[in-house]
Design a protein around this motif. Sequence first.
Motif, PDB file in Angstrom:
ATOM      1  N   ARG A   1      23.513  43.823  29.036  1.00 34.83           N
ATOM      2  CA  ARG A   1      24.891  43.339  29.156  1.00 34.83           C
ATOM      3  C   ARG A   1      25.873  44.499  29.193  1.00 34.83           C
ATOM      4  O   ARG A   1      26.866  44.473  29.926  1.00 34.83           O
ATOM      5  CB  ARG A   1      25.221  42.398  27.999  1.00 34.83           C
ATOM      6  CG  ARG A   1      24.562  41.042  28.172  1.00 34.83           C
ATOM      7  CD  ARG A   1      25.146  40.017  27.257  1.00 34.83           C
ATOM      8  NE  ARG A   1      26.575  39.862  27.429  1.00 34.83           N
ATOM      9  CZ  ARG A   1      27.364  39.271  26.538  1.00 34.83           C
ATOM     10  NH1 ARG A   1      26.851  38.808  25.420  1.00 34.83           N
ATOM     11  NH2 ARG A   1      28.649  39.170  26.768  1.00 34.83           N
TER      12      ARG A   1
ATOM     13  N   LEU B   1      25.757  45.838  32.621  1.00 34.12           N
ATOM     14  CA  LEU B   1      26.485  44.963  33.546  1.00 34.12           C
ATOM     15  C   LEU B   1      27.983  45.206  33.407  1.00 34.12           C
ATOM     16  O   LEU B   1      28.708  45.283  34.404  1.00 34.12           O
ATOM     17  CB  LEU B   1      26.161  43.497  33.271  1.00 34.12           C
ATOM     18  CG  LEU B   1      24.764  43.050  33.683  1.00 34.12           C
ATOM     19  CD1 LEU B   1      24.537  41.598  33.321  1.00 34.12           C
ATOM     20  CD2 LEU B   1      24.573  43.257  35.186  1.00 34.12           C
ATOM     21  N   ASN B   2      28.436  45.342  32.162  1.00 33.44           N
ATOM     22  CA  ASN B   2      29.852  45.632  31.942  1.00 33.44           C
ATOM     23  C   ASN B   2      30.252  46.909  32.655  1.00 33.44           C
ATOM     24  O   ASN B   2      31.267  46.970  33.339  1.00 33.44           O
ATOM     25  CB  ASN B   2      30.140  45.815  30.451  1.00 33.44           C
ATOM     26  CG  ASN B   2      30.165  44.493  29.731  1.00 33.44           C
ATOM     27  OD1 ASN B   2      30.248  43.459  30.373  1.00 33.44           O
ATOM     28  ND2 ASN B   2      30.079  44.525  28.419  1.00 33.44           N
TER      29      ASN B   2
ATOM     30  N   ASN C   1      28.879  48.295  35.127  1.00 34.93           N
ATOM     31  CA  ASN C   1      28.783  48.201  36.576  1.00 34.93           C
ATOM     32  C   ASN C   1      29.916  47.413  37.200  1.00 34.93           C
ATOM     33  O   ASN C   1      30.217  47.581  38.372  1.00 34.93           O
ATOM     34  CB  ASN C   1      27.477  47.532  36.976  1.00 34.93           C
ATOM     35  CG  ASN C   1      26.350  48.502  36.895  1.00 34.93           C
ATOM     36  OD1 ASN C   1      26.596  49.676  36.637  1.00 34.93           O
ATOM     37  ND2 ASN C   1      25.151  48.041  37.092  1.00 34.93           N
ATOM     38  N   SER C   2      30.473  46.503  36.423  1.00 34.71           N
ATOM     39  CA  SER C   2      31.504  45.672  37.020  1.00 34.71           C
ATOM     40  C   SER C   2      32.854  46.371  36.976  1.00 34.71           C
ATOM     41  O   SER C   2      33.864  45.811  37.361  1.00 34.71           O
ATOM     42  CB  SER C   2      31.568  44.329  36.298  1.00 34.71           C
ATOM     43  OG  SER C   2      31.793  44.554  34.935  1.00 34.71           O
TER      44      SER C   2
ATOM     45  N   ASN D   1      35.840  48.307  38.149  1.00 32.30           N
ATOM     46  CA  ASN D   1      36.416  48.458  39.472  1.00 32.30           C
ATOM     47  C   ASN D   1      36.554  49.953  39.781  1.00 32.30           C
ATOM     48  O   ASN D   1      37.211  50.677  39.053  1.00 32.30           O
ATOM     49  CB  ASN D   1      37.802  47.791  39.463  1.00 32.30           C
ATOM     50  CG  ASN D   1      38.464  47.873  40.801  1.00 32.30           C
ATOM     51  OD1 ASN D   1      37.890  48.409  41.756  1.00 32.30           O
ATOM     52  ND2 ASN D   1      39.673  47.342  40.882  1.00 32.30           N
TER      53      ASN D   1
ATOM     54  N   ARG E   1      21.162  50.591  37.102  1.00 29.93           N
ATOM     55  CA  ARG E   1      20.331  49.536  37.676  1.00 29.93           C
ATOM     56  C   ARG E   1      18.876  49.692  37.275  1.00 29.93           C
ATOM     57  O   ARG E   1      18.213  48.732  36.879  1.00 29.93           O
ATOM     58  CB  ARG E   1      20.431  49.554  39.196  1.00 29.93           C
ATOM     59  CG  ARG E   1      21.682  48.880  39.664  1.00 29.93           C
ATOM     60  CD  ARG E   1      21.705  48.738  41.158  1.00 29.93           C
ATOM     61  NE  ARG E   1      22.966  48.139  41.556  1.00 29.93           N
ATOM     62  CZ  ARG E   1      23.473  48.218  42.773  1.00 29.93           C
ATOM     63  NH1 ARG E   1      22.805  48.866  43.699  1.00 29.93           N
ATOM     64  NH2 ARG E   1      24.614  47.655  43.060  1.00 29.93           N
TER      65      ARG E   1
END
Lengths: 114, 888
Positions: free
Chosen positions: B530, B533-534, B536-537, B539, B760
Amino acid sequence: MDEKKSEVLQGTLDLMVLKTLYAMGPLHGFGIARRIEQLSEDVLQLNEGTVYTSLLRLQQQGWIKSAWGASENNRRARFYSITKQGQKQLERETQNWERFAGVVGRVLRLERQG
Amino acid sequence: MRPIRIFLSRIREFFSERRANREFDAELHEHLRLLAERFEQKGMSPKDAADAARRQFGNAALVQQRQREARTYLSPGELWRDARFGARMLRKHPGSTAGVVIALALGIGMNTCVFTFVNTLLLRPPAKVKSPGELRELWERSNHSSGLGGYLPLSYADYAYFRDHVRSFSGLMAFDGDSEAVLWNRSGQGDVVRAEFVSGNLFSVAGVDIPLGRAFTPQDDQPGNPRPLVILNNSFWRQRLAADPAIVGKTMMLNGIEFTVIGVAPPGFVGLVAPEVPDFWTPLSMVERTLHDPGRMSNRNSYWLLAEGRLAPGASTRSAEAEASVLAREIEATHPDTNKDLGAALFAVGPLPGPARGYVAAFTGLLMIVFGLVLVIACANAAGLMMVKGSGRAREMAIRSALGAGRGRLIRQMTVESLLLSLLAACAAIAFAAATSRALLRLVPSNMPLSIHVPVDLRVLVFTFAVALLTGIAFGALPALRGTRVDPVHVLKEELQAGGYRSSRMRNILITGQVTVCALLLFGSTLCVRSLLNANSINPGFETRNIATAQLDPGSLGYSDAKVKLFYRDLTARMRALPGVSSVSFVNHLPLDAAREDTGVIPFGSTQSKESALPVDVFRVAPEYFSTMGIPMLRGRDFTPEESDRNDDVIVINDTLAVKLWPGQDPIGQKVKVGDAKTASEVIGVVRTGKYRTLGEQPVPVLFRLTMPAQRVIVVRTLARPDAALDWIRRETQAVDRNMAATQLQTIADFMSFPLFPARATGLLLGAAGVLALVLTWIGLFGVISSSVAQRTREIGVRMAMGARRTDVLKLVIRQGMIVTAIGLAIGIGCGLAAARLLRALLYGIRPDDPATLAGVLVGLAAAAMLACYLPARRAMRVDPMAALRYE
């Protein structure tokens, strides 16, 4: 098989084999068995095969050694002889045995009291 | 003393077993014969005598057996018999065998997979190099900064000083750590190849023999007189030059310079550090002409050389490091401006540069721990399955023990069987690991200039079999000790129940442990995934769709500034004219790429000294860069084509810089001094801050200016998917200038896979570990509950006959499973919370006690456990009381 009994038996057989080799010099397995049979005067019922188990044990401890040679009637036979360490061990074991036998003897001589 | 003597004697006997057996048999035979002879002399018939001799001797077979057993630990013959019998037993239970092998193969395989990377990145010495153990990397270390950033490669001047003065090395070689892309002009076609610049002594110091042609010599590498020579990579020579045997002496046009081929490297030699593989090597001194980078050799601020030396006879790492430190102080004394507080540090050579290895080791170590835990779960599974099989084999064990097999003998048989299983699993694991690491490598973005091979070499095999052996002992010990403790009398009377309960209690403990580890793993890996993912998201501050990019460098053809300008003007015009293109611009390098340029800014007219200038990152851009990249313009305007043509002193800044320089004021129209410039630059626009170096960075102040170098990245915004635009760029580049080639053609999405790759790959591995742990635990739980239901069929039948309802039975079974699950979950989550506190520093945008993760793991695992219990429980509900009771 009851373990306790066999252990005592085992220890005594090792001691007898050691003593025999010490007293008689190099012998093959058959010779050792004959000698013990002679001395035991039929008191001890010996499975002669166990002599070999004892011999292997003693050899692994380094108390006896073996070499191939010719027997009385010129057959190939493995002769066992006692080593220096084996002699020391024999001394120790003899003392142990005598102490033990002494104790057992004293206990057995106890008179019935009262 | 005595145990050692017996041990040695037994080991010795292991190797001379056959002869010893033969001799001993002869000895016994002779003894029997002599005994029989004696009896014959006493007057017995030969047959009676032989019988009497045997009676007196006792059980000869038993003596022989004892002799064999006592003589050595495990005779090869018996081992072979055990293995054959074991294999037969495993074949008889194909289901449980396959279960154990698959569980272990997955567990061991994931560890092997991580180890292949450890091996490739940390352990394998460079190939074809003579005694790599004697080589040491030499780095400069700043006394101020710690960690990776504290280590610097050498400038050429420093390298030359070390090389000429160091006595602890018999030779000190150097090479450019990053291979460089150069244009290879071949019959009018441009082709991109990779060059590595190496010192003239590199091949001789490294001890690399050149099978075809000759190696470089120090004379080939004189800064004053560079010779355009190349040595080819063997695979490049084979693949691109058809292994031309007469290649030596031929020439190649590289970046507009005619190079002469003087040799071909031996196959397998790919340089001194993985994983960048150059196509050819050329002397260091050629770097300025080849890359159009005058001053690279003399600039003391250009840190670009990795140095490696071969320890001289008698020198140790410590003495060499001490000497290098002294030399570093000498350089510091003569060049205090550049070398202040720069010390020296040595590393053993490895596939990665020394300072980076610690980080990779820590990271892969963490993965090893994670997959080690998965293996523990797999072990518990295997142990559980073995125990089920063990209770099924109680009769066999009882019969064998009744026939005189000692407990040691039975344990050995069981151990041999579990080792067989783990060896089978190891073989499967190696195949699995090879496939998995290949799949992982496919994740490596194609634009990464890496060529990693993760070979399964001897080291990997040894690792795998060592792990398998340990695993075999770990999962085999418990079932072996339990399964062989049989009481023949009871078992043979079919009173199996007592033993069954004991083993089911043991299995409950096992499954509780499994649930514990699984909860711990799931919690930890969910947190990490998680957090990734944070991260990676985030901007990046520019559009990541509908943009095509490519690298262009007309300067590499030696064009003049005017010709470069013309080339770009024509290319821009042709690209803009295409119907699918909405805008075209250029930048010197893309944000989040490896390259960086920085400088300092001071508000114009302020009395601030040069030292207190605000450090900023610099990007050089063409007009329309912001609209093409989708970077929002907050205030002011973009550069105009006229300003760009004249290279005006106007700049666009990001809002981070605006706030830092002029808090609360309008930055438009303000003036700053950039770097060493005498004149002022006027701010004409402010854009929103994005990410420039890494996705996880804090806001970085950035300024955008004109004055672009010849080497640029073209960015093309398309109306639809950008893939077709890559072909357009290639085609139009060739159309404008036949000798030019666009390189690194990629969509912006491809480009973004580069900064996203580490996250990833890690996320994928951790996710795989979590799923694997869950599946294995589920199977384990299911197995335990099923077999316990099977064992309790009679009891359930009695209960139902006494009036228990089906729901009561259901509750009974489910309660058993849920109790172990609850205990395991409680311990696991407790440990997980404690362990997560250690991870705090690594987590991005998530608390180590994140309630949603906690709840998710709890509910998920509980639901999975419930299902694992429900399926066997349903079977239990359907027990027909009459049938169950009659069965006994």
